[in-house]
Design a protein around this motif. Sequence first.
Motif, PDB file in Angstrom:
ATOM      1  N   SER A  72      48.263  56.439   5.525  1.00  0.00           N
ATOM      2  CA  SER A  72      46.998  56.667   5.186  1.00  0.00           C
ATOM      3  C   SER A  72      45.949  55.606   6.275  1.00  0.00           C
ATOM      4  CB  SER A  72      47.009  56.913   4.167  1.00  0.00           C
ATOM      5  OG  SER A  72      47.309  56.545   2.669  1.00  0.00           O
ATOM      6  N   ASP A  75      43.050  55.671   9.261  1.00  0.00           N
ATOM      7  CA  ASP A  75      41.891  56.582   9.248  1.00  0.00           C
ATOM      8  C   ASP A  75      40.758  56.415   9.249  1.00  0.00           C
ATOM      9  OD1 ASP A  75      41.106  59.993   8.620  1.00  0.00           O
ATOM     10  OD2 ASP A  75      39.716  58.944   6.958  1.00  0.00           O
ATOM     11  N   THR A  76      40.584  54.813   8.724  1.00  0.00           N
ATOM     12  CA  THR A  76      39.151  54.108   8.688  1.00  0.00           C
ATOM     13  C   THR A  76      38.793  53.812  10.480  1.00  0.00           C
ATOM     14  OG1 THR A  76      40.939  52.665   8.685  1.00  0.00           O
ATOM     15  CG2 THR A  76      39.443  53.670   6.196  1.00  0.00           C
ATOM     16  N   GLU A  78      38.720  56.076  12.474  1.00  0.00           N
ATOM     17  CA  GLU A  78      37.968  57.087  13.043  1.00  0.00           C
ATOM     18  C   GLU A  78      38.409  57.721  14.184  1.00  0.00           C
ATOM     19  OE1 GLU A  78      33.649  55.789  12.043  1.00  0.00           O
ATOM     20  OE2 GLU A  78      33.828  56.024   9.774  1.00  0.00           O
ATOM     21  N   VAL A  82      44.214  63.037  16.699  1.00  0.00           N
ATOM     22  CA  VAL A  82      45.641  62.825  15.660  1.00  0.00           C
ATOM     23  C   VAL A  82      46.477  62.783  16.696  1.00  0.00           C
ATOM     24  CG1 VAL A  82      47.339  62.285  14.365  1.00  0.00           C
ATOM     25  CG2 VAL A  82      44.729  61.947  13.761  1.00  0.00           C
ATOM     26  N   LEU A 102      50.116  61.340   5.980  1.00  0.00           N
ATOM     27  CA  LEU A 102      49.139  62.303   7.060  1.00  0.00           C
ATOM     28  C   LEU A 102      47.928  62.409   6.361  1.00  0.00           C
ATOM     29  CD1 LEU A 102      51.854  63.873   9.481  1.00  0.00           C
ATOM     30  CD2 LEU A 102      49.850  61.217   9.783  1.00  0.00           C
ATOM     31  N   PRO A 104      44.612  62.292   4.683  1.00  0.00           N
ATOM     32  CA  PRO A 104      43.543  62.049   5.736  1.00  0.00           C
ATOM     33  C   PRO A 104      43.326  62.210   7.009  1.00  0.00           C
ATOM     34  CG  PRO A 104      43.987  59.615   4.802  1.00  0.00           C
ATOM     35  CD  PRO A 104      45.522  60.374   4.344  1.00  0.00           C
ATOM     36  N   LEU A 105      44.214  62.339   7.614  1.00  0.00           N
ATOM     37  CA  LEU A 105      44.372  62.741   9.308  1.00  0.00           C
ATOM     38  C   LEU A 105      44.623  63.581   9.109  1.00  0.00           C
ATOM     39  CD1 LEU A 105      47.041  59.476   9.969  1.00  0.00           C
ATOM     40  CD2 LEU A 105      44.080  59.607  10.031  1.00  0.00           C
ATOM     41  N   ASN A 107      42.723  66.101   8.116  1.00  0.00           N
ATOM     42  CA  ASN A 107      41.833  66.592   8.204  1.00  0.00           C
ATOM     43  C   ASN A 107      40.927  66.067   9.458  1.00  0.00           C
ATOM     44  OD1 ASN A 107      41.404  67.233   5.524  1.00  0.00           O
ATOM     45  ND2 ASN A 107      41.097  65.102   4.776  1.00  0.00           N
ATOM     46  N   ARG A 108      41.059  65.629  10.443  1.00  0.00           N
ATOM     47  CA  ARG A 108      40.661  65.257  11.824  1.00  0.00           C
ATOM     48  C   ARG A 108      41.734  66.323  12.682  1.00  0.00           C
ATOM     49  NH1 ARG A 108      37.855  61.171  11.665  1.00  0.00           N
ATOM     50  NH2 ARG A 108      37.642  59.473   9.892  1.00  0.00           N
ATOM     51  N   GLY A 110      43.993  67.357  15.191  1.00  0.00           N
ATOM     52  CA  GLY A 110      44.958  66.904  15.587  1.00  0.00           C
ATOM     53  C   GLY A 110      46.305  67.420  16.297  1.00  0.00           C
ATOM     54  N   TRP A 157      45.783  70.828  12.357  1.00  0.00           N
ATOM     55  CA  TRP A 157      46.426  70.486  13.818  1.00  0.00           C
ATOM     56  C   TRP A 157      46.936  71.320  13.627  1.00  0.00           C
ATOM     57  CZ3 TRP A 157      49.986  65.275  11.709  1.00  0.00           C
ATOM     58  CH2 TRP A 157      48.788  64.025  12.556  1.00  0.00           C
TER      59      TRP A 157
END
Length: 297
Positions: A72, A75-76, A78, A82, A102, A104-105, A107-108, A110, A157
């Motif tokens: 987790s 995620d920093t 950025e 993913v 997973l 916060p990831l 939210n990106r 993927g 994702w």
Amino acid sequence: MKKLTGIGALGISAGASALAWGFAQRDNFHLREYELPLLEPGVLRGRDEFRILHVSDLHMIPGQRKKVEFVSGLDTLEPDLVVNTGDNLSDKGGVPWVIDALGPLLNRPGAFVFGTNDYWAPRPVNPAKYLTGAKREPSYEDLPWEGMRAAFIERGWRDATHQRLEFKASDVRLALTGVDDPHHELDDYSRVAGAPNVDADLSIGLLHAPYRRVLDAFEADGYQLALAGHTHGGQICLPGGRAIVTNADIDRERASGLHPYGRMWMEVSNGLGQSKYAPVRLFCPPSATLLRVVEKR
């Protein structure tokens, strides 16, 4: 006889120490970073890089809090994209822990493909048989992968399994194509064969296990990069991280890390976990990968 007994006791002691150290290394998580000049000039529009975070082989079981915290925390970094190349589970109760790790990831942007240990639970293994590189029959004990897949998709994702995906992430036009796990012949490249869209800025092939028949096909079709996991980097290695086996047909020198593969690049993750029946890492700490894709110079 006394001398032989002493040597035997020394060997047992050394073996026990190595086993204890390997057991402790399971939570010695690392981040590997590489730079790849794959993008044409101007694609990044003044940005320095396009960041791809590659995670694989979580083999999650309930209670693995250090793994959850490490994953987790990625995620920093950025990441702009993913990629998850499968084997997320090692227990029927692992799905909530995977989603938590997973979180916060998700939210990106993927994409993912699954491995055998997403579909079926692991089974006890003979370590000696593992070191021979012999393929092991799956347990065929079902894991709750459908719910995990639904959670991934609900969060945004994309499932790349036997799919040709095209989308933008951070204004970079992506062409991603994936197959199901080649390790147990679940792949069918004919369903996705063909060159990636020529308008794509970056083309990536996804597969769980790095088998040459699929890598050869991605390379022949003109993909720039292939991402895989499965090998655990050898898991039980010689000093210096030298793999003894790969559990696939890729050569041992490319069992993990970033390497050329013909005209394509290939990055093989050594994974963030291992089967609950083989809970050791020897000279091969678990890791995730950050690929910093930059413009060609």
